[in-house]
Write an enzyme that holds these catalytic residues in place. Structure first.
Site, short mmCIF file in Angstrom:
data_model
loop_
_atom_site.label_atom_id
_atom_site.label_comp_id
_atom_site.label_asym_id
_atom_site.label_seq_id
_atom_site.Cartn_x
_atom_site.Cartn_y
_atom_site.Cartn_z
CB SER A 140 -0.92 0.00 1.23
OG SER A 140 -1.81 -1.09 1.18
N GLY A 143 -6.00 5.72 10.47
CA GLY A 143 -5.98 4.26 10.45
C GLY A 143 -7.37 3.69 10.45
CG LEU A 192 -5.53 -5.45 -5.81
CD1 LEU A 192 -4.17 -6.16 -5.80
CD2 LEU A 192 -6.66 -6.46 -6.06
CD GLU A 209 -25.65 13.01 12.90
OE1 GLU A 209 -26.79 13.50 13.07
OE2 GLU A 209 -25.39 12.19 11.99
CG PHE A 229 -29.01 12.01 16.28
CD1 PHE A 229 -29.66 10.78 16.32
CD2 PHE A 229 -29.78 13.15 16.18
CE1 PHE A 229 -31.04 10.69 16.23
CE2 PHE A 229 -31.16 13.08 16.10
CZ PHE A 229 -31.80 11.84 16.13
#
Length: 612
Positions: A32, A117, A180, A355, A380
């Site tokens: 990546s 992350g 991918l 939100e 919420f």
């Protein structure tokens, strides 16, 4: 050496270093990192205006690695700009190293503004940063590198809509379209036309490029910097690019190479290099935003007022501070953030029913020095819980308000009732959870939140409550108020917010029967005033904790934890009164009585407990 060659050489170095550090760690995401190496090489070499020696300068451009699993690439470019040594790079993922598996603004890592992350968060954060730059009148840009898998996240599209609505021109999203994902192909694979069409439908300018053609990347970045954004760059890339056995190959996500594989890959990339670069300096240095706290006069309340209204009016008073900004989720007339909007319209951001995007933008604004408040119904806030969790990882300073708490909102029914929020916010690392009972308590606590570190949450009530405290009453974080007591107390009722008044009514009923009861306002749910509660248990032998919240995880459990911390040193009973069945519609009074948290039901619980 021409720029094209330099960029390609740097990209190869970033790929090599990504492999080296992840192989040394035995884990990580080198493939990546390889897909985005050219994108990052060109950005840091010639387009990201950034002072390496002063990474917190508000005049800097900001880079957010939304695809945080590609952290080897980020650390490799930090090495190239002189922020990290090779030794530090090679400590990747080791215990105690700031070079963590996913980026986080830990000590010794000032070049990282926010933790990433959890996918789908980088673009909302970038929007907040772009808004902060605009408020400061600075020409900086927020650059967000995204993975194609995360574009399915709703928070991305909330932000795409809000960025164009707010006419943000200094936000650039770079899509690393490598086809991918973790387990196989992404939804759209290499269909750049569809990504571009979707971006344009949301009001963004879309630019499609070959993400390994450095000259095309340079042209795209130059166009994206012309002030006509927001801009969405769709870069077709190849996962594992430059290495024959990794390129566009499935099954390599999240896998490091072993020593032999790494040796071959590094050879194919042309071997190790020691290129250093200096990013272009920012055009203007940014000055810290001054709080100007001395000019703030908090409101004073002499009568009944809903704490949600007191929250809004206190925000309006805090508008005197130029660092304060407020975001709302299209309920400003219910949370009363509209009061701040009237006072400081340029520092109020309507984020509509989004939100997650709202909380992400709040994180971005605070990262650039803003005292950022965000508000919506407490029910919420749960939609954005992952953003709150990650904000704690970011060491962010957030100020959140959840209105319409508990069954006390009445006829709207359970879909609108915040019944999980105290448990949710208590579980956040380092959080502060506050639940004021009247207007003056609300004003005092909101005033403190403006300067409070970490993540703070204020729970407010829909209905009006009576004045209980004088305007000059102090409400220290971690404190409580003993609002009724005597030398003959036989029990203690502990409440917060609306249940405090039910507790006082119950105490009046019991007093008429000759039973004296202590009443404590636990307005600071976290940190809790454990000493006062333990003393009350020692003095009276019985604590009745009453809350308009599910019985799990809220004030009652906080009190139990405080008492249990002393173990066998204390004796007595703690009884929790809270919501235990799914509510429906009704008046606030009907629902509190049904739930067993009305004055009558509290008094009955005290009588029953004393009789035993």
């Amino acid at each position: 050496m021409d720029e094209t060659h330099q960029w390609n050489e740097l990209a190869a170095q970033l790929g090599v270093d990504s492999i080296r550090c992840s192989t040394a760690a035995g884990s990580g995401h080198p493939t990546s990192s390889l897909s985005a190496a050219h994108l990052v090489a060109v950005l840091f070499s010639d387009h990201l205006r950034f002072d390496v020696d002063d990474p917190k300068d508000l005049g800097n451009d900001r880079f957010v690695l939304s695809k945080g699993h590609a952290s080897p690439l980020l650390y490799s470019v930090l090495k190239a700009i002189g922020a990290l040594s090779d030794e530090e790079l090679m400590s990747f993922r080791r215990f105690g190293s700031p070079v963590q598996g996913h980026p986080a603004p830990v000590p010794d890592m000032p070049w990282v503004d926010v933790a990433t992350g959890s996918l789908g968060q980088g673009l909302p954060i970038g929007l907040g940063m772009a808004l902060a730059m605009r408020l400061d009148g600075l020409p900086g840009r927020a650059w967000v590198l995204m993975g194609d898998s995360e574009v399915i996240e709703g928070s991305v599209w909330e932000t795409m809509a809000n960025a164009s609505y707010h006419q943000v021109r200094n936000l650039v999203a770079i899509l690393d379209m490598n086809r991918l994902g973790q387990r196989g192909p992404t939804m759209l694979e290499w269909d750049g036309d569809r990504y571009a069409a979707r971006a344009e439908a949301f009001g963004w300018r879309a630019i499609q490029i070959d993400g390994h053609d450095v000259d095309a990347i340079d042209r795209a970045y130059t166009e994206a910097s012309d002030g006509n954004g927001p801009t969405f760059i769709v870069a077709r890339t190849e996962k594992g690019h430059g290495v024959s056995f990794l390129a566009n190959a499935e099954g390599w996500h999240g896998k490091s190479l072993d020593e032999e594989q790494a040796k071959q890959a590094i050879e194919e990339l042309g071997g190790e290099r020691s290129i250093t670069i200096t990013p272009p300096k920012p055009e203007h240095a940014g000055l810290p935003v001054e709080a100007a706290t001395a000019s703030v006069t908090l409101p004073i309340y002499e009568g009944d007022i809903a704490t949600r209204k007191a929250f809004g009016e206190t925000l309006a008073a805090l508008a005197a501070r130029p660092d304060v900004v407020v975001l709302d989720g299209e309920v400003a007339n219910s949370t009363h953030t509209e009061d701040f909007q009237k006072a400081a319209p340029d520092r109020f951001f309507e984020m509509f029913i989004g939100e997650q995007g709202m909380l992400g933008a709040t994180v971005g604004l605070q990262a650039l020095g803003r005292a950022a408040f965000a508000a919506t119904f407490g029910a919420f806030v749960t939609r954005a819980y992952d953003f709150i969790r990650m904000a704690a990882v970011s060491r962010a300073n957030l100020r959140l308000c959840g209105s319409h708490a508990g069954v006390s909102i009445g006829e709207d029914g359970p879909s609108q009732m915040a019944l999980e929020d105290l448990a949710m916010m208590r579980a956040v690392h380092g959080s502060t959870v506050l639940y004021p009972a009247d207007g003056n308590a609300t004003a005092a606590l909101v005033g403190q939140m403006a300067d409070l570190g970490g993540i703070s949450y204020l729970r407010t009530t829909r209905e009006k409550t009576p004045k209980l405290y004088a305007a000059d009453e102090r409400f220290p974080i971690g404190g409580s108020k003993v609002v009724r007591t005597s030398d003959q107390d036989r029990a203690t009722i502990v409440g917060a917010g609306v249940t405090l008044f039910e507790g006082l009514k119950a105490a009046d009923q019991l007093a008429g029967e000759g039973v004296n009861v202590r009443v404590i306002d636990a307005y600071s749910v976290k940190p809790l005033d454990a000493a006062t509660l333990r003393q009350a248990l020692e003095d009276t032998g019985l604590l009745i904790v009453v809350e308009d919240h599910w019985i799990e995880g809220g004030l009652g459990d906080a009190v139990l934890e405080a008492v249990a911390a002393r173990g066998a040193e204390l004796s007595g009973r703690v009884i929790k009164l809270a919501v235990t069945e799914m509510p429906g519609s009704g008046t606030a009074e009907e629902l509190r009585d049904w739930a067993g948290i009305s004055a009558q039901k509290i008094a009955r619980a005290v009588r029953s407990a004393l009789a035993r």
